[in-house]
Scaffold this motif. Structure first.
Motif, short mmCIF file in Angstrom:
data_model
loop_
_atom_site.label_atom_id
_atom_site.label_comp_id
_atom_site.label_asym_id
_atom_site.label_seq_id
_atom_site.Cartn_x
_atom_site.Cartn_y
_atom_site.Cartn_z
N ASP A 298 0.83 -1.21 0.00
CA ASP A 298 0.00 0.00 0.00
C ASP A 298 0.86 1.26 0.00
OD1 ASP A 298 -2.29 -1.56 0.02
OD2 ASP A 298 -2.69 -1.27 2.16
N MET A 299 1.94 1.26 0.80
CA MET A 299 2.84 2.40 0.87
C MET A 299 3.50 2.66 -0.49
SD MET A 299 6.41 2.79 2.99
CE MET A 299 7.11 1.47 2.00
N GLN B 170 2.46 1.76 -3.48
CA GLN B 170 1.45 2.24 -4.43
C GLN B 170 1.08 3.70 -4.18
OE1 GLN B 170 -1.66 -0.79 -4.07
NE2 GLN B 170 -1.25 -1.29 -6.21
N SER B 171 0.98 4.08 -2.91
CA SER B 171 0.61 5.46 -2.58
C SER B 171 1.67 6.46 -3.03
CB SER B 171 0.33 5.61 -1.08
OG SER B 171 1.54 5.59 -0.34
N GLU B 172 2.90 5.97 -3.18
CA GLU B 172 4.00 6.81 -3.67
C GLU B 172 4.09 6.81 -5.19
OE1 GLU B 172 7.39 5.18 -1.62
OE2 GLU B 172 6.82 6.07 0.29
#
Length: 89
Positions: free
Chosen positions: A61-62, A64-66
């Protein structure tokens, strides 16, 4: 990627995780991946499968969020099995 370290410590336990190494790489199909190696202290007991899954999920998730497309490939190595392994330079 120090956040991977914080995520691993959150789910697996700060007293269990000794270090987390992250290395960018490509898989055999040429796709971008992140090799994430979690070094842990096995004397604290076995790692919980659910905690390992949550660690992978939150790191993914981290990433992808970047805006990154690299998939995290997780490895767990007991500190007493490190042998000749060293952090990437």
């Amino acid at each position: 990627m120090n956040s991977a370290d914080a995520i691993a410590r959150k789910h697996l336990g700060a007293e269990v995780v000794s270090a987390v190494y992250v290395e960018r790489d490509e898989n055999s199909d040429g796709e971008k991946i992140l090799r994430v190696t979690v070094i842990y202290d096995r004397t604290a007991g076995p790692l919980a499968a659910g905690a390992m899954a949550k660690t992978t999920e939150e790191i993914w998730d981290m990433v992808q969020s970047e805006g990154d497309v690299a998939f995290p490939v997780m490895s767990y190595v007991a500190s007493d099995e490190m042998g000749g392994l060293h952090a990437a330079e």
